[in-house]
Design a protein around this motif. Structure first.
Motif, PDB file in Angstrom:
ATOM      1  N   GLU A 179     -13.893   3.252  43.425  1.00 35.37           N
ATOM      2  CA  GLU A 179     -13.976   4.689  43.733  1.00 35.37           C
ATOM      3  C   GLU A 179     -14.636   5.474  42.598  1.00 35.37           C
ATOM      4  N   PRO A 180     -14.210   5.317  41.331  1.00 40.33           N
ATOM      5  CA  PRO A 180     -14.908   6.058  40.285  1.00 40.33           C
ATOM      6  C   PRO A 180     -16.352   5.608  40.103  1.00 40.33           C
ATOM      7  N   THR A 217      -9.428  12.648  37.697  1.00 40.31           N
ATOM      8  CA  THR A 217     -10.020  13.256  38.886  1.00 40.31           C
ATOM      9  C   THR A 217      -8.939  13.887  39.752  1.00 40.31           C
ATOM     10  N   SER A 262      -6.432   3.810  41.776  1.00 37.73           N
ATOM     11  CA  SER A 262      -7.291   3.303  40.696  1.00 37.73           C
ATOM     12  C   SER A 262      -8.586   2.771  41.288  1.00 37.73           C
ATOM     13  N   ARG A 294      -8.766  12.228  44.825  1.00 39.49           N
ATOM     14  CA  ARG A 294      -9.149  10.819  44.907  1.00 39.49           C
ATOM     15  C   ARG A 294      -8.394  10.154  46.048  1.00 39.49           C
ATOM     16  N   PHE A 342     -14.586   3.974  33.743  1.00 37.98           N
ATOM     17  CA  PHE A 342     -14.337   4.433  35.109  1.00 37.98           C
ATOM     18  C   PHE A 342     -12.841   4.660  35.350  1.00 37.98           C
ATOM     19  N   HIS A 375     -11.311   8.197  36.392  1.00 38.32           N
ATOM     20  CA  HIS A 375     -10.640   8.297  37.696  1.00 38.32           C
ATOM     21  C   HIS A 375      -9.267   8.942  37.558  1.00 38.32           C
TER      22      HIS A 375
END
Length: 240
Positions: A27-28, A233, A240, A236, A226, A230
């Motif tokens: 995701e990141p 953030t 993780s 999200r 990352f 993350h």
């Protein structure tokens, strides 16, 4: 060769251990524009497998070997060159896992997944060796996985295989949800990586009986960065 059904359950993404809540850094990476399509996903998975995947697989293999010695009553033999045994060995393995995860966010994610996996395997296959790992409030995921494979009748090599497999399937599944990629194309990318998964698992399994400090410590600075980004953030989809 017939694999124990309990071992297959550990490799099943439907295992209720919270794995669906973690993207393995995908995701990141996607948020930073590092992964945008199928080729960049394949590159990300390749890199993750060769770094964090190898480290986790070796830790799982070592944990499985120690758990097997405990279960077989050969706790006094700690593999090549001697070393810690019993509960001390779990403490050392936990510390060595920490040392291989420079990012506090990555350590937090590993322990969260370990805690969830331990709860799941205790519910299906309770065993005293799992209680040994469970002395930590939140044991690292690779260590719980290794112990669980031993309880399921598996070998260190099989623990390494399950770990290496999970190192890429979790992020790949996340990519389908985050980037809207074709699931069949993503599955093809996973199939293309299968020989690499086997190679990483075989390499990791070779460290099963080594002293904990001799386990692979391959770095993945981008994944560490990352992970930290993350955690900061606000919005999200994954933990993780």
């Amino acid at each position: 060769m017939t694999l124990p059904a309990l071992l297959l359950l550990l490799a099943d993404s439907r295992l209720p251990a919270g794995g669906h809540a973690h993207s393995g850094g995908l995701e990141p990476a996607a948020g930073a524009g590092a992964v945008t399509d199928l080729p960049s996903l394949a590159a990300f998975l390749h890199g993750r497998l060769a770094t964090a995947g190898l480290v986790a697989a070796a830790l799982s293999a070592a944990a499985c070997a120690h758990a097997a010695r405990t279960m077989n009553g050969t706790n006094g033999s700690a593999g090549r060159g001697g070393g810690p045994h019993g509960h001390e060995a779990w403490t050392v393995l936990d510390a060595e896992t920490d040392a291989r995860m420079p990012s506090p966010a990555a350590r937090r994610a590993s322990r969260a997944q370990g805690r969830s996996l331990l709860r799941a395997v205790r519910g299906t296959s309770p065993h005293p060796v799992l209680d040994e790992v469970g002395v930590f409030p939140a044991p690292h995921h690779p260590l719980v996985l290794g112990a669980a494979v031993a309880v399921a009748g598996g070998s260190p090599a099989e623990a390494a295989s399950v770990s290496a497999y999970g190192a890429i399937t979790g992020p790949a599944s996340a990519a389908v949800r985050l980037l809207g990629l074709d699931p069949l194309a993503v599955h093809r990318a996973l199939a293309d990586l299968a020989p690499e998964v086997d190679a990483v698992a075989a390499e990791a399994a070779g460290f099963a009986d080594h002293a904990p400090e001799a386990l692979p410590a391959v770095s993945a600075p981008a994944l560490d960065i990352f992970a930290e980004l993350h955690l900061r953030t606000d919005l999200r989809l994954f933990e993780s």
